[in-house]
Enzyme design. Structure first.
Site, PDB file in Angstrom:
ATOM      1  N   GLY A  55     -10.282 -22.412  55.242  1.00 55.39           N
ATOM      2  CA  GLY A  55     -11.536 -21.754  55.562  1.00 55.39           C
ATOM      3  C   GLY A  55     -12.630 -21.866  54.541  1.00 55.39           C
ATOM      4  O   GLY A  55     -13.793 -21.920  54.898  1.00 55.39           O
ATOM      5  N   PHE A  56     -12.297 -21.953  53.274  1.00 53.50           N
ATOM      6  CA  PHE A  56     -13.355 -21.947  52.272  1.00 53.50           C
ATOM      7  C   PHE A  56     -13.767 -23.345  51.846  1.00 53.50           C
ATOM      8  O   PHE A  56     -14.518 -23.534  50.910  1.00 53.50           O
ATOM      9  CB  PHE A  56     -12.941 -21.104  51.061  1.00 53.50           C
ATOM     10  CG  PHE A  56     -11.893 -21.734  50.203  1.00 53.50           C
ATOM     11  CD1 PHE A  56     -12.230 -22.524  49.131  1.00 53.50           C
ATOM     12  CD2 PHE A  56     -10.558 -21.525  50.476  1.00 53.50           C
ATOM     13  CE1 PHE A  56     -11.251 -23.093  48.352  1.00 53.50           C
ATOM     14  CE2 PHE A  56      -9.589 -22.078  49.700  1.00 53.50           C
ATOM     15  CZ  PHE A  56      -9.933 -22.872  48.633  1.00 53.50           C
TER      16      PHE A  56
ATOM     17  N   ASN B  15     -17.018 -24.231  59.883  1.00 49.41           N
ATOM     18  CA  ASN B  15     -16.333 -23.665  58.716  1.00 49.41           C
ATOM     19  C   ASN B  15     -17.324 -22.802  57.944  1.00 49.41           C
ATOM     20  O   ASN B  15     -18.506 -23.116  57.900  1.00 49.41           O
ATOM     21  CB  ASN B  15     -15.812 -24.793  57.837  1.00 49.41           C
ATOM     22  CG  ASN B  15     -14.655 -24.373  56.976  1.00 49.41           C
ATOM     23  OD1 ASN B  15     -14.169 -23.258  57.062  1.00 49.41           O
ATOM     24  ND2 ASN B  15     -14.217 -25.268  56.131  1.00 49.41           N
ATOM     25  N   HIS B  16     -16.844 -21.733  57.382  1.00 52.62           N
ATOM     26  CA  HIS B  16     -17.699 -20.750  56.702  1.00 52.62           C
ATOM     27  C   HIS B  16     -18.834 -20.303  57.624  1.00 52.62           C
ATOM     28  O   HIS B  16     -19.992 -20.278  57.223  1.00 52.62           O
ATOM     29  CB  HIS B  16     -18.276 -21.323  55.405  1.00 52.62           C
ATOM     30  CG  HIS B  16     -17.299 -21.421  54.300  1.00 52.62           C
ATOM     31  ND1 HIS B  16     -17.380 -20.648  53.168  1.00 52.62           N
ATOM     32  CD2 HIS B  16     -16.211 -22.207  54.121  1.00 52.62           C
ATOM     33  CE1 HIS B  16     -16.394 -20.953  52.351  1.00 52.62           C
ATOM     34  NE2 HIS B  16     -15.661 -21.904  52.913  1.00 52.62           N
ATOM     35  N   PRO B  17     -18.527 -19.921  58.885  1.00 52.47           N
ATOM     36  CA  PRO B  17     -19.604 -19.532  59.788  1.00 52.47           C
ATOM     37  C   PRO B  17     -20.255 -18.205  59.431  1.00 52.47           C
ATOM     38  O   PRO B  17     -21.372 -17.940  59.843  1.00 52.47           O
ATOM     39  CB  PRO B  17     -18.906 -19.432  61.150  1.00 52.47           C
ATOM     40  CG  PRO B  17     -17.492 -19.123  60.822  1.00 52.47           C
ATOM     41  CD  PRO B  17     -17.219 -19.831  59.519  1.00 52.47           C
TER      42      PRO B  17
END
Length: 181
Positions: A10-11, A54-56
């Site tokens: 995720g990051f 990603n990172h929304p």
């Protein structure tokens, strides 16, 4: 280990930018490497229309930056040179994961990106993670990592795709096993 993978992946958004993935050679009907990466992220986290893959979840701020008087003595970076006026900056803080509903209090790495808009019209970007490391060295390997994660649900046959990937990528295996902030 499976529970850690979504938080780890995720990051990693910051590296999925056009300057880091480059052009892909081959037939024109093939998706670009950037599209393959976004598709692989969507395979792990699902599609969230109108949101980043990603990172929304994040916050964007605007401001100005003035380097310290001594900054130019330690770096030739354009954004650290002495200026008469501050330069505009855009800063984005983000929570890890490809899930827009991730709680702000979740224990996972965070991202920060800073765009400096320089007087000559050029831009300087800084992309940061709250963890010192990354599981792979190339965009292609990252795509393969994401595809392995996506194919490795709890009911996947053993060894799962991610287990096989990690056995052939020791740095990624170390990354996945290491504690994260």
């Amino acid at each position: 280990m499976w529970r850690l993978v979504p938080a780890i992946v995720g990051f990693i958004v910051a590296l999925i930018t056009p300057f880091s993935v480059g052009a892909q050679e081959g037939p024109t009907n093939q998706p670009s490497l950037a599209e393959q990466l976004v598709n692989a992220l969507n395979g792990v986290f699902g599609v969230h229309p109108g949101m980043r893959a990603n990172h929304p979840k994040g916050v964007v701020l605007e401001g100005t930056f003035t380097p310290s008087a001594s900054a130019a003595s330690v770096s030739k970076a354009a954004h650290l040179q002495k200026r008469k006026t501050p330069v505009p900056v855009t800063v984005r803080f983000s929570a890890g994961s490809g899930q827009p509903s991730v709680p702000d209090t979740s224990q996972m790495p965070r991202g920060m990106a800073v765009k400096f808009s320089l007087p000559d019209g050029s831009k300087t970007d800084l992309v940061l993670l709250s963890f010192n490391g990354f599981p792979v060295a190339t965009a292609e390997e990252f795509r393969d990592f994401l595809l392995a994660v996506g194919a490795s649900g709890p009911d996947a046959p053993k060894p799962s795709a991610i287990e096989t990937f990690l056995e052939t990528h020791p740095a990624a295996k170390n990354f996945v096993a290491s504690p994260k902030p």
